[in-house]
Write a protein that holds these residues in place. Structure first.
Motif, PDB file in Angstrom:
ATOM      1  N   ALA A   1       0.845  -1.191   0.000  1.00  0.00           N
ATOM      2  CA  ALA A   1       0.000   0.000   0.000  1.00  0.00           C
ATOM      3  C   ALA A   1       0.877   1.236   0.000  1.00  0.00           C
ATOM      4  CB  ALA A   1      -0.912   0.013   1.227  1.00  0.00           C
ATOM      5  N   LEU A   2       0.515   2.208  -0.827  1.00  0.00           N
ATOM      6  CA  LEU A   2       1.190   3.510  -0.825  1.00  0.00           C
ATOM      7  C   LEU A   2       0.220   4.532  -0.257  1.00  0.00           C
ATOM      8  CD1 LEU A   2       3.508   5.101  -3.439  1.00  0.00           C
ATOM      9  CD2 LEU A   2       1.572   6.439  -2.556  1.00  0.00           C
ATOM     10  N   ILE A   3       0.692   5.300   0.741  1.00  0.00           N
ATOM     11  CA  ILE A   3      -0.149   6.268   1.445  1.00  0.00           C
ATOM     12  C   ILE A   3       0.506   7.634   1.359  1.00  0.00           C
ATOM     13  CG2 ILE A   3      -1.266   6.863   3.631  1.00  0.00           C
ATOM     14  CD1 ILE A   3      -0.689   3.893   4.474  1.00  0.00           C
ATOM     15  N   THR A   4      -0.220   8.631   0.861  1.00  0.00           N
ATOM     16  CA  THR A   4       0.294   9.997   0.867  1.00  0.00           C
ATOM     17  C   THR A   4      -0.182  10.704   2.137  1.00  0.00           C
ATOM     18  OG1 THR A   4      -1.577  10.994  -0.328  1.00  0.00           O
ATOM     19  CG2 THR A   4       0.192  10.026  -1.657  1.00  0.00           C
ATOM     20  N   GLY A   5       0.603  11.681   2.575  1.00  0.00           N
ATOM     21  CA  GLY A   5       0.276  12.338   3.850  1.00  0.00           C
ATOM     22  C   GLY A   5       0.277  11.337   4.982  1.00  0.00           C
ATOM     23  N   ALA A   6       1.327  10.511   5.032  1.00  0.00           N
ATOM     24  CA  ALA A   6       1.302   9.311   5.873  1.00  0.00           C
ATOM     25  C   ALA A   6       1.819   9.492   7.287  1.00  0.00           C
ATOM     26  CB  ALA A   6       2.115   8.204   5.192  1.00  0.00           C
TER      27      ALA A   6
ATOM     28  N   LEU B   1       4.519   4.231  -8.196  1.00  0.00           N
ATOM     29  CA  LEU B   1       3.239   3.540  -8.387  1.00  0.00           C
ATOM     30  C   LEU B   1       3.277   2.627  -9.604  1.00  0.00           C
ATOM     31  CD1 LEU B   1       0.792   6.480  -7.573  1.00  0.00           C
ATOM     32  CD2 LEU B   1       1.055   4.366  -6.257  1.00  0.00           C
ATOM     33  N   ARG B   2       3.995   3.034 -10.625  1.00  0.00           N
ATOM     34  CA  ARG B   2       4.076   2.210 -11.837  1.00  0.00           C
ATOM     35  C   ARG B   2       4.864   0.924 -11.607  1.00  0.00           C
ATOM     36  NH1 ARG B   2       4.953   7.555 -14.402  1.00  0.00           N
ATOM     37  NH2 ARG B   2       2.910   8.201 -15.242  1.00  0.00           N
ATOM     38  N   GLU B   3       5.627   0.872 -10.525  1.00  0.00           N
ATOM     39  CA  GLU B   3       6.348  -0.362 -10.189  1.00  0.00           C
ATOM     40  C   GLU B   3       5.401  -1.420  -9.625  1.00  0.00           C
ATOM     41  OE1 GLU B   3       9.593   0.446  -7.583  1.00  0.00           O
ATOM     42  OE2 GLU B   3      10.305   2.145  -8.785  1.00  0.00           O
ATOM     43  N   GLY B   4       4.223  -0.993  -9.176  1.00  0.00           N
ATOM     44  CA  GLY B   4       3.236  -1.947  -8.663  1.00  0.00           C
ATOM     45  C   GLY B   4       2.840  -1.694  -7.229  1.00  0.00           C
TER      46      GLY B   4
ATOM     47  N   LEU C   1      -4.195   7.677 -12.051  1.00  0.00           N
ATOM     48  CA  LEU C   1      -3.881   7.252 -13.420  1.00  0.00           C
ATOM     49  C   LEU C   1      -2.585   6.436 -13.464  1.00  0.00           C
ATOM     50  CD1 LEU C   1      -4.770  10.473 -15.451  1.00  0.00           C
ATOM     51  CD2 LEU C   1      -5.900   8.242 -15.605  1.00  0.00           C
ATOM     52  N   ALA C   2      -1.637   6.783 -12.603  1.00  0.00           N
ATOM     53  CA  ALA C   2      -0.364   6.055 -12.598  1.00  0.00           C
ATOM     54  C   ALA C   2      -0.509   4.639 -12.073  1.00  0.00           C
ATOM     55  CB  ALA C   2       0.661   6.820 -11.765  1.00  0.00           C
TER      56      ALA C   2
ATOM     57  N   MET D   1      -2.866  -2.280 -11.875  1.00  0.00           N
ATOM     58  CA  MET D   1      -4.012  -2.958 -11.252  1.00  0.00           C
ATOM     59  C   MET D   1      -4.855  -3.669 -12.311  1.00  0.00           C
ATOM     60  SD  MET D   1      -5.271  -0.237  -8.331  1.00  0.00           S
ATOM     61  CE  MET D   1      -4.274   0.066  -6.873  1.00  0.00           C
ATOM     62  N   ARG D   2      -5.048  -3.031 -13.443  1.00  0.00           N
ATOM     63  CA  ARG D   2      -5.843  -3.658 -14.501  1.00  0.00           C
ATOM     64  C   ARG D   2      -5.121  -4.873 -15.071  1.00  0.00           C
ATOM     65  NH1 ARG D   2      -8.677   1.183 -17.930  1.00  0.00           N
ATOM     66  NH2 ARG D   2     -10.138  -0.490 -18.422  1.00  0.00           N
ATOM     67  N   LYS D   3      -3.813  -4.789 -15.142  1.00  0.00           N
ATOM     68  CA  LYS D   3      -3.034  -5.929 -15.637  1.00  0.00           C
ATOM     69  C   LYS D   3      -3.125  -7.107 -14.674  1.00  0.00           C
ATOM     70  CE  LYS D   3       1.596  -7.165 -17.286  1.00  0.00           C
ATOM     71  NZ  LYS D   3       2.979  -6.656 -17.529  1.00  0.00           N
ATOM     72  N   ARG D   4      -3.066  -6.823 -13.359  1.00  0.00           N
ATOM     73  CA  ARG D   4      -3.148  -7.877 -12.347  1.00  0.00           C
ATOM     74  C   ARG D   4      -4.592  -8.253 -12.018  1.00  0.00           C
ATOM     75  NH1 ARG D   4       0.443  -4.305 -10.229  1.00  0.00           N
ATOM     76  NH2 ARG D   4      -1.034  -3.638  -8.621  1.00  0.00           N
ATOM     77  N   GLU D   5      -5.539  -7.444 -12.521  1.00  0.00           N
ATOM     78  CA  GLU D   5      -6.979  -7.658 -12.309  1.00  0.00           C
ATOM     79  C   GLU D   5      -7.357  -7.593 -10.823  1.00  0.00           C
ATOM     80  OE1 GLU D   5      -7.757 -11.382 -14.313  1.00  0.00           O
ATOM     81  OE2 GLU D   5      -8.109 -10.342 -16.211  1.00  0.00           O
TER      82      GLU D   5
END
Length: 249
Positions: A4-9, A73-76, A116-117, A122-126
């Motif tokens: 999980a990536l969290i901004t303002g963490a 984010l593009r790394e997954g 968008l990033a 996510m769509r690739k991994r479904e």
């Protein structure tokens, strides 16, 4: 192990999300402007929960900061929590335009670009999920803050509909007043806010994760605020705006 990536963490709802997700055995990527506090938060989470924690210092009001987080984010990432945000002490149009634009950059452009990033992976991994932290203020016309949060709600609902895959969840989280550093940082006087309207950050996150699992596109934690939003939607917009302005002051 999911990530999980969290901004303002490092504080408030972001820190509460970090604690909850660490307890659920997520690896974490924590984003904040404050590098020192970010490192301290990461050390505490590693020690308490034994999870992997990556830190990513970035100012989401800058193109450089946004680009750095987009690249990560593009790394997954399995779950993105767009939580970074702030408020103004003064009301429109007293706030300097530079501060208003900075708010739109963090509340709107960052949410758009980071969502968008993360979506292609996510769509690739479904599978995957995005939580965009908005506010109950989104349902009441008041100032740029409420307008930007209204955009977050509308965007989240539209994005969820456009993606059209129940395995990829996109949800706007709309809490009311939460006991965090938010109002203190904005130098907002909260003495006039009734005690019964305050929520605990951990309770908000617990309800948010439940609503996300249920596939809700908009989450309004707590029955009190569900009632406030429901009543607000029945009040004429002009009257709603006057009341919101008075409460905001």
């Amino acid at each position: 192990m999911p990530t999980a990536l969290i901004t303002g963490a490092t504080s408030g709802l972001g820190a509460a999300f970090a604690r909850r997700l660490a307890a659920d055995a997520f690896s974490l990527v924590l984003v904040s402007r404050d590098a020192l506090r970010l490192a301290q938060t990461a050390d505490q989470l590693k020690l308490r929960y034994g999870v992997d924690v990556e830190v990513l210092p970035a100012d989401l009001a800058t193109d450089d900061g946004l680009t750095r987080v987009e690249s990560r984010l593009r790394e997954g990432v399995d779950l993105l929590v767009n939580n970074a945000g702030f408020g103004h002490r003064r009301s429109f149009p007293e706030v300097p335009v530079e501060q208003e634009v900075r708010m739109l950059k963090v509340h709107c452009e960052a949410v758009l670009r980071l969502t968008l990033a993360v979506l292609p992976g996510m769509r690739k991994r479904e599978r995957g999920a995005v939580v965009n932290v908005a506010s109950v203020a989104a349902f009441f016309a008041h100032n740029t803050y409420s307008a930007s949060k209204a955009w977050v709600v509308s965007f989240s609902e539209a994005a969820a509909a456009e993606v059209g895959d129940p395995r990829i969840k996109i949800m706007a989280l709309c809490p009311g007043f939460v006991r965090t550093e938010f109002h203190q940082r904005a130098a907002v006087d909260t003495s006039g806010i009734p005690g019964f309207l305050w929520l605990k950050a951990d309770d908000v996150v617990r309800e948010a994760m439940r609503d996300l699992a249920l596939g809700k596109r908009v989450s309004v934690p707590d029955l009190r605020y569900k009632a406030i939003v429901a009543v607000g939607r029945m009040v004429p917009r002009g009257l709603q705006a006057r009341v919101s302005a008075k409460i905001g002051r």
